[in-house]
Design an enzyme around this catalytic site. Structure first.
Site, PDB file in Angstrom:
ATOM      1  CG  PHE A   1      -1.538   0.554   1.207  1.00  0.00           C
ATOM      2  CD1 PHE A   1      -3.413   0.551   0.177  1.00  0.00           C
ATOM      3  CD2 PHE A   1      -2.473   1.999   1.132  1.00  0.00           C
ATOM      4  CE1 PHE A   1      -4.317   0.705   0.717  1.00  0.00           C
ATOM      5  CE2 PHE A   1      -2.766   3.008   0.979  1.00  0.00           C
ATOM      6  CZ  PHE A   1      -4.528   2.593   0.710  1.00  0.00           C
TER       7      PHE A   1
ATOM      8  CG  HIS B   1      -1.124  -4.519   7.228  1.00  0.00           C
ATOM      9  ND1 HIS B   1      -2.127  -4.958   6.883  1.00  0.00           N
ATOM     10  CD2 HIS B   1      -0.617  -4.043   8.519  1.00  0.00           C
ATOM     11  CE1 HIS B   1      -2.017  -4.525   8.173  1.00  0.00           C
ATOM     12  NE2 HIS B   1      -1.232  -3.461   8.910  1.00  0.00           N
TER      13      HIS B   1
ATOM     14  CG  ASP C   1      -5.781  -6.648   7.801  1.00  0.00           C
ATOM     15  OD1 ASP C   1      -4.818  -6.316   7.541  1.00  0.00           O
ATOM     16  OD2 ASP C   1      -6.555  -5.786   7.261  1.00  0.00           O
TER      17      ASP C   1
ATOM     18  CG  HIS D   1      -5.150  -2.891   9.917  1.00  0.00           C
ATOM     19  ND1 HIS D   1      -4.771  -2.252  10.363  1.00  0.00           N
ATOM     20  CD2 HIS D   1      -5.898  -2.922   8.926  1.00  0.00           C
ATOM     21  CE1 HIS D   1      -4.710  -1.448   8.322  1.00  0.00           C
ATOM     22  NE2 HIS D   1      -4.998  -2.067   7.847  1.00  0.00           N
TER      23      HIS D   1
ATOM     24  CG  HIS E   1     -10.613  -2.970   7.308  1.00  0.00           C
ATOM     25  ND1 HIS E   1     -10.702  -2.387   5.893  1.00  0.00           N
ATOM     26  CD2 HIS E   1      -9.276  -4.169   7.820  1.00  0.00           C
ATOM     27  CE1 HIS E   1      -9.238  -3.161   5.455  1.00  0.00           C
ATOM     28  NE2 HIS E   1      -9.386  -3.739   6.836  1.00  0.00           N
TER      29      HIS E   1
ATOM     30  CD  GLU F   1      -6.922  -6.770   3.831  1.00  0.00           C
ATOM     31  OE1 GLU F   1      -8.196  -6.159   4.438  1.00  0.00           O
ATOM     32  OE2 GLU F   1      -5.679  -6.616   4.590  1.00  0.00           O
TER      33      GLU F   1
END
Length: 210
Positions: free
Chosen positions: A20, A50, A56, A60, A161, A173
């Site tokens: 990300f 991540h 997660d 988070h 989320h 993920e």
């Protein structure tokens, strides 16, 4: 009795792994090498939790929520269904999963792409929030996806989320589901006991059922 088949759902993790934007990339350095004065090779790693396939923690997406070392391990191990919702658009909706929704096990992984991303992209598929509520209503305890997030990359409210938080769902993920047919399996994807961390890498696998 035939040996169960295994599917490895974890992408390779390296300095080339997509992250990300702004997150900490994976880096490995050697702190010792075998030589006349050293009997071992030793490496040190820095990374965001991540990067690659990961779980997660509620921490988070919610202040004061459990870190990854505090979560129950049971959701990460047991009967699982893989459902294909390939190229359905930006959001996975209940109608995209309905064809495989009868008698759902407690774990559902959704394949959205023909091939898991090898580079960062911000137009990946994510879960519509009402889809997570719908899955939770059917007894699902863990959801997974083959993209970087259950929310769109541009989301600031992280509605999906927040549905995880509201329904106490666990999540995986960045899975690789390219070679996995639709159907039922045993999932094994245990997070590490990283004290206080917001997530953990997992070595996620599926094992064929007898």
């Amino acid at each position: 009795m035939p040996t169960p088949r295994l599917w490895d759902l974890s992408p390779p993790v390296s300095a080339a792994s997509p992250i990300f934007p702004g997150d900490q990339p994976f880096a490995l350095q050697w702190t010792a090498r075998i030589g006349p004065d050293c009997p071992v090779n030793l490496s040190a790693v820095t990374t965001s939790p991540h990067v690659g396939a990961h779980a997660d923690a509620p921490l988070h997406y919610a202040h004061g929520a459990p870190a990854i070392d505090e979560v129950d391990l049971a959701p990460y191990l047991g009967p699982c269904r893989v459902i294909h919702a390939i190229d359905v658009g930006p959001l996975i909706r209940p109608e995209h999963l309905a064809h495989a929704a009868q008698n759902l096990p407690p774990r559902v992984l959704v394949r959205t792409a023909r091939q898991a991303d090898r580079q960062w992209r911000d137009d990946f598929s994510a879960y519509a929030p009402d889809t997570l509520a719908w899955l939770a209503a059917q007894g699902v305890r863990l959801v997974g996806i083959d993209t970087a997030s259950v929310d769109p990359a541009t989301s600031k409210s992280l509605d999906a989320h927040q549905q995880l938080r509201q329904h106490d769902l666990r999540v995986l993920e960045n899975l690789v589901l390219d070679e996995v047919p639709e159907g039922d399996y045993e999932l094994i994807a245990l997070p590490l006991k990283w004290v206080g961390a917001c997530a953990s890498p997992v070595r996620a696998i599926l094992r064929s059922l007898p």
